[in-house]
Design an enzyme around this catalytic site. Sequence first.
Site, PDB file in Angstrom:
ATOM      1  N   CYS A 175       3.255  12.435  88.771  1.00  0.00           N
ATOM      2  CA  CYS A 175       2.638  12.856  89.869  1.00  0.00           C
ATOM      3  C   CYS A 175       3.056  14.273  90.264  1.00  0.00           C
ATOM      4  CB  CYS A 175       2.948  11.839  91.036  1.00  0.00           C
ATOM      5  SG  CYS A 175       2.708  10.108  90.550  1.00  0.00           S
ATOM      6  N   ARG A 226       1.150  17.943  83.920  1.00  0.00           N
ATOM      7  CA  ARG A 226       1.905  16.899  84.056  1.00  0.00           C
ATOM      8  C   ARG A 226       1.622  15.600  83.747  1.00  0.00           C
ATOM      9  NH1 ARG A 226       6.314  18.782  88.082  1.00  0.00           N
ATOM     10  NH2 ARG A 226       6.883  16.809  88.454  1.00  0.00           N
ATOM     11  N   TRP A 276       0.123   9.443  88.833  1.00  0.00           N
ATOM     12  CA  TRP A 276       0.173   8.805  87.416  1.00  0.00           C
ATOM     13  C   TRP A 276       0.779   7.229  87.979  1.00  0.00           C
ATOM     14  CZ3 TRP A 276       4.396   6.810  84.714  1.00  0.00           C
ATOM     15  CH2 TRP A 276       4.222   6.612  83.145  1.00  0.00           C
ATOM     16  N   ASN A 281       5.588  11.117  95.133  1.00  0.00           N
ATOM     17  CA  ASN A 281       5.921  10.863  93.930  1.00  0.00           C
ATOM     18  C   ASN A 281       7.396  10.071  93.856  1.00  0.00           C
ATOM     19  OD1 ASN A 281       4.244  12.720  93.521  1.00  0.00           O
ATOM     20  ND2 ASN A 281       5.471  14.507  92.979  1.00  0.00           N
ATOM     21  N   GLY A 282       7.338   9.191  92.879  1.00  0.00           N
ATOM     22  CA  GLY A 282       8.573   8.340  92.768  1.00  0.00           C
ATOM     23  C   GLY A 282       8.283   6.906  93.004  1.00  0.00           C
ATOM     24  N   GLU A 325      11.807  14.122  65.474  1.00  0.00           N
ATOM     25  CA  GLU A 325      11.167  14.968  66.425  1.00  0.00           C
ATOM     26  C   GLU A 325       9.501  15.159  65.729  1.00  0.00           C
ATOM     27  OE1 GLU A 325      11.177  15.774  69.238  1.00  0.00           O
ATOM     28  OE2 GLU A 325       9.770  17.570  69.286  1.00  0.00           O
ATOM     29  N   LYS A 334       6.209  13.701  67.756  1.00  0.00           N
ATOM     30  CA  LYS A 334       5.141  14.711  67.895  1.00  0.00           C
ATOM     31  C   LYS A 334       3.810  14.122  67.495  1.00  0.00           C
ATOM     32  CE  LYS A 334       6.648  16.993  70.366  1.00  0.00           C
ATOM     33  NZ  LYS A 334       7.707  17.226  70.793  1.00  0.00           N
ATOM     34  N   GLU A 362       2.616  11.163  69.598  1.00  0.00           N
ATOM     35  CA  GLU A 362       2.410  11.346  71.044  1.00  0.00           C
ATOM     36  C   GLU A 362       0.769  12.029  71.186  1.00  0.00           C
ATOM     37  OE1 GLU A 362       5.310  14.484  72.033  1.00  0.00           O
ATOM     38  OE2 GLU A 362       5.431  13.916  73.977  1.00  0.00           O
ATOM     39  N   HIS A 371      16.828  -0.110  52.620  1.00  0.00           N
ATOM     40  CA  HIS A 371      17.306  -0.946  53.493  1.00  0.00           C
ATOM     41  C   HIS A 371      16.103  -1.722  54.288  1.00  0.00           C
ATOM     42  CE1 HIS A 371      21.281  -0.015  52.037  1.00  0.00           C
ATOM     43  NE2 HIS A 371      21.167   0.947  52.310  1.00  0.00           N
ATOM     44  N   LYS A 428       4.310  15.014  81.818  1.00  0.00           N
ATOM     45  CA  LYS A 428       5.195  16.134  81.225  1.00  0.00           C
ATOM     46  C   LYS A 428       6.749  15.791  81.746  1.00  0.00           C
ATOM     47  CE  LYS A 428       6.351  19.871  79.447  1.00  0.00           C
ATOM     48  NZ  LYS A 428       6.738  19.822  77.963  1.00  0.00           N
TER      49      LYS A 428
HETATM   50  C1  AGP Z   1       8.179  15.550  74.358  1.00  0.00           C
HETATM   51  O1  AGP Z   1       7.257  15.984  73.610  1.00  0.00           O
HETATM   52  C2  AGP Z   1       8.122  14.466  75.134  1.00  0.00           C
HETATM   53  N1  AGP Z   1       7.155  15.033  76.273  1.00  0.00           N
HETATM   54  C3  AGP Z   1       9.235  13.823  76.065  1.00  0.00           C
HETATM   55  O2  AGP Z   1       9.919  13.120  75.126  1.00  0.00           O
HETATM   56  C4  AGP Z   1      10.395  14.741  76.717  1.00  0.00           C
HETATM   57  O3  AGP Z   1      11.165  15.473  75.764  1.00  0.00           O
HETATM   58  C5  AGP Z   1      11.123  13.979  77.637  1.00  0.00           C
HETATM   59  O4  AGP Z   1      10.625  13.186  78.458  1.00  0.00           O
HETATM   60  C6  AGP Z   1      12.498  14.378  78.290  1.00  0.00           C
HETATM   61  O5  AGP Z   1      12.023  15.528  79.321  1.00  0.00           O
HETATM   62  P1  AGP Z   1      12.859  16.526  79.804  1.00  0.00           P
HETATM   63  O6  AGP Z   1      13.131  17.500  78.270  1.00  0.00           O
HETATM   64  O7  AGP Z   1      12.298  17.351  80.680  1.00  0.00           O
HETATM   65  O8  AGP Z   1      14.198  16.007  80.336  1.00  0.00           O
END
Ligand code: AGP
Length: 609
Positions: free
Chosen positions: A2, A27, A74, A99-100, A482, A486, A489, A505, A604
Amino acid sequence: MCGIVGAVAERNVVQILLEGLRRLEYRGYDSAGVALINNDDLSIVRRIGKVKELADAINDKNGKGTTGIAHTRWATHGGVTELNAHPHASQARFAVVHNGIIENHATLRTELKAKGYTFVSDTDTETIAHSIAAQMEISGDLLQSVLTAVKTFEGAYGTVVMDKQTPDKLVVARSGSPLVIGLGIGENFLASDQMALLPVTRRFIFLEEGDVAQITRDSVEIYDINGDQVEREIIESTVEHDAGDKGGYRHYMLKEIHEQPTVLRNAIKGRISQDGLQQGIFGEGADEVFKQTDYVKIIACGTSYHAGVTAKYWLEQYANVQCDVEIASEFRYRRSFVPQNALLVTISQSGETADTLAALKLAKQSGYMSSLSICNVDGSSLVRESALSFLTRAGAEIGVASTKAFTTQLAALLMLTLALGKHKEMPTETEQQIVEGLIGLPTKLEETLGLAIEIEDLAEEFSDKHHSLFLGRGEQYPIAMEGALKLKEISYIHAEAYASGELKHGPLALIDAEMPVIVVAPNNELLEKLKSNVEEVRARGGIMYVFADKDAHFESDETMRVVQVPHCNETIAPVVYTIPLQLLSYYVALIKGTDVDQPRNLAKSVTVE
Ligand code: AGP
């Protein structure tokens, strides 16, 4: 997640609010709304979807006001509907954005209903609006009402309230969700992120935990958690105003991938030279702490966690320091032991990730010698809560999928390896290798970005795939993790990462021609082991895409497509091999036509648990 924007001015603030929301779009959100006070009249407009839908719904009648608040939501409590979008109102008089999460919203809702308040949404936020209305009946003063009402809230909030009967005033409260006040001349602003306000001001006050503030056109009064009036420092922002531009690229993510050589140059500038690591780069007192450090605990989420896992390999192998890495949301809810002389390291792009922040607060009470945050955002909650901090200097990262934040975190962690290794008899040869690796890294990344065309072509082969497997060994295992994150996501293809020694395994059962296997293969001491794993996949009819050093001697054939990654020093290989995996996920998403910068269901900055 948000976003909040607010303004109190003499001019009509609607365009300031809409532009602020646009600048927070990155975000992630699912609906947007704005509330304006114009001559004692309160208007609220809300729409599902993008800020553009909201802007299209604004007209001469509902789009005027000198005081206003706006929000991108959000969804957490209540579905994605117009009624659940913010701002929420009480008595057609008070408007609130938030927010929250108010965790005790069900209890508050029951109490407020008993007092006669009618709820029209399923949100926790509506309880804030009615709680303030209820307090106003007692005190008649907005600031006082907010100061009292927030004491009844459990959970996290960054919230802003306005009352059409006192039209030149906003009252804001922060607990667990960031808020920043932007100072203008004869007008003042606020937002959940300074990015929203850069077109109107560069002077900011970052509210602290528990702060409540009253903002008018020419005054800002701040009260701390005890209700005492306090002064907070005014900070001149150095964030670039146009950081929100795509700079000619089709997506922010692609721009940010290509920015990596430049931001890496910034990340090491003044911190490392041919003579080694510069003094004092981790802040005052850091060297004293590092001298005593025998154990490092790293806590982070998502991509930042992957940076942490890579650092474990580096710290143990090069710096001779024991290290454990843990996901913040796990750490905060289990009992853990703190060894002697332990340094806590949190890693975060945003510095506002709720789980990482909560884990830091918990760890600070449990006997760690000191805390260091590796973060991209100066003034963020994590930086302010940590004893030591190190800024990664990646610049604003807008794409939800983290790219340049990750590689700058890796550079920071290599510098931390040097700083700790200095006290643990790190061999000069190793030190020199890391130093040279870091100095040459920006150029090496430029070279690696040259693979973009080849990878764009290769991405075609993924367009009809539903599953994929990423393999790596040693410090390339977290890079495989990672890469998988990616891909899932932004292309929504199911991707899993395995340390390739684990294949037999279990995961070997998955191998067939429909499951592409992506292998990260630099020329290191585990290469021969990795080659055996590759043969295991080949023997079961798997199709592989191998990112390899030329000296690793992989040859393309009908079961394997090899992409040659520029040869590099082993210490920086995890950073270099990240680039082709970022490019692969980007081009696969492009072919699939997904929303690359704002993938579905994601935000974000994850400021709720
Ligand atoms: C990464 O592509 C993601 N958007 C997500 O995993 C992100 O790294 C995670 O939410 C942590 O965010 P931060 O680094 O702002 O703490």
